[in-house]
Design an enzyme around this catalytic site. Structure first.
Site, mmCIF file in Angstrom:
data_model
loop_
_atom_site.group_PDB
_atom_site.id
_atom_site.type_symbol
_atom_site.label_atom_id
_atom_site.label_comp_id
_atom_site.label_asym_id
_atom_site.label_seq_id
_atom_site.Cartn_x
_atom_site.Cartn_y
_atom_site.Cartn_z
ATOM 1 N N HIS A 229 0.496 -2.567 11.273
ATOM 2 C CA HIS A 229 1.636 -3.363 11.744
ATOM 3 C C HIS A 229 2.072 -2.964 13.164
ATOM 4 O O HIS A 229 3.259 -2.914 13.458
ATOM 5 C CB HIS A 229 2.808 -3.266 10.761
ATOM 6 C CG HIS A 229 2.494 -3.856 9.423
ATOM 7 N ND1 HIS A 229 2.332 -5.210 9.242
ATOM 8 C CD2 HIS A 229 2.272 -3.284 8.224
ATOM 9 C CE1 HIS A 229 2.030 -5.440 7.972
ATOM 10 N NE2 HIS A 229 1.972 -4.288 7.342
ATOM 11 N N GLN B 48 0.827 -1.208 0.000
ATOM 12 C CA GLN B 48 0.000 0.000 0.000
ATOM 13 C C GLN B 48 0.862 1.258 0.000
ATOM 14 O O GLN B 48 1.892 1.324 0.673
ATOM 15 C CB GLN B 48 -0.908 -0.010 1.228
ATOM 16 C CG GLN B 48 -2.121 0.871 1.081
ATOM 17 C CD GLN B 48 -3.165 0.572 2.138
ATOM 18 O OE1 GLN B 48 -3.216 -0.514 2.665
ATOM 19 N NE2 GLN B 48 -3.994 1.540 2.437
ATOM 20 N N ARG C 171 -9.664 -7.451 4.190
ATOM 21 C CA ARG C 171 -8.535 -7.075 5.040
ATOM 22 C C ARG C 171 -8.432 -5.560 5.152
ATOM 23 O O ARG C 171 -8.251 -5.005 6.245
ATOM 24 C CB ARG C 171 -7.241 -7.642 4.444
ATOM 25 C CG ARG C 171 -5.946 -7.309 5.193
ATOM 26 C CD ARG C 171 -4.770 -7.936 4.437
ATOM 27 N NE ARG C 171 -3.487 -7.752 5.111
ATOM 28 C CZ ARG C 171 -2.619 -6.770 4.850
ATOM 29 N NH1 ARG C 171 -2.926 -5.841 3.926
ATOM 30 N NH2 ARG C 171 -1.464 -6.698 5.482
#
Length: 313
Positions: A200, A11, A116
């Protein structure tokens, strides 16, 4: 035959117009794009070609767009006889790597990363979490600063990209405070990233729990070539292990520098970035300046790579 590793962008590489030249040049690309539009129930193709940019940039759209673009190019490479010895992707790009390795069905992967993206958007209140790139400090130096950042100031390492370029992720307040302390600790620059959430980081744990349910309903196959996982920077082929690592990937750092170092040790002739942009090729050169790289994203760059790949050594 030449020995190559393929890497797939994540991304941030999305751009209006992406994939259009390939779509017009190769029937295999058009077929995949048409199938993806049908699978998603809306025209991702039109969004990729025409925008608007702010709509394409939304995580739930950017993720399937980038994956679709990469796997379509990979399909053409496959038809040309290109067979990577190993693959990897940066965050979202790991799904493209898994499709390339035969571990995921292309259309199931498109639908999976659409979900997701939605879960990642919903996991943490908009504007309350963020990310920043830290330039000029080692991983150990950054970890030392972040050691006491917890609770409302939670901040984690998110992307270990290359020497001197590491991304941190966490609460907005935490990242702002950590940025000041990292600058004081000697960082050349700390750059806020234009992202919609603390990806993350531990703040994505709720998204990973929900995502695990969706992933369990997706058919995952053993990979035909090793895929180097973001979470471990190690090769994986087992379907069971792939599923486990994809869940962990949402809240774990992307160890891309270690993956590239592993590829260099594997003595590949080139590392080939398949998909939009040249971000990963730039990271390769920071890890190993003399490594041969290709960025394959349109008919011209694809042909240039094919010519090299098929020439006599």
């Amino acid at each position: 035959m030449k020995r190559i590793a393929c890497v797939f962008p994540g991304q941030g590489s999305q751009e209006v117009g992406m994939g259009k030249a390939m779509y017009e040049a190769y029937p295999a690309v058009k077929q995949l794009f048409d199938e993806a539009d049908e699978a998603l129930g809306y025209s991702l193709t039109r969004l990729m070609f025409e925008g608007p940019a702010e709509e394409l940039t939304k995580t739930e759209n950017a993720q399937p767009a980038l994956l679709l673009n990469s796997i379509a190019i990979q399909r053409v490479l496959q038809q040309e006889g290109v067979a990577p010895a190993m693959t990897a992707g940066h965050s979202l790009g790991e799904y493209s790597a898994l499709v390339s390795a035969g571990a995921l069905d292309p259309m199931e992967a498109v639908q999976l990363v659409h979900v997701r993206g939605k879960l990642m958007e919903e996991a943490y209140p908009t504007g309350m979490g963020t990310m920043a790139a830290v330039l000029g400090l080692s991983q150990e130096e950054i970890e030392e600063v972040l050691r006491d950042f917890d609770g409302e100031l939670a901040v984690d390492l998110a992307n270990i990209n290359c020497p001197g370029q590491i991304v941190i992720s966490g609460t907005k307040e935490g990242v702002d405070k950590a940025s000041d302390q990292l600058s004081e600790a000697g960082a050349k620059r700390v750059l806020p990233l234009n992202v919609s959430g603390p990806f993350h980081s531990r703040l994505m744990k709720s998204a990973s729990d929900d995502f695990a349910d969706h992933l369990s309903e997706t058919k995952i196959y053993d990979a035909k070539v090793p895929v180097y996982a973001n979470v471990t920077a190690s090769p994986v082929t087992s379907a069971e292990e792939i599923e486990k690592l994809l869940v962990e990937q949402l809240y774990s750092p992307v160890r891309f520098q270690q993956i590239l170092e592993a590829f260099v040790e594997e003595d590949v002739d080139a590392i080939v970035e398949v998909g939009q942009g040249k971000v990963l090729s730039g990271l390769v050169r920071k890890v190993k300046r003399r490594m041969k790289t290709f960025s394959v994203q349109d008919p011209e760059s694809l042909q240039a790579f094919i010519d090299w790949y098929k020439e006599e050594s």
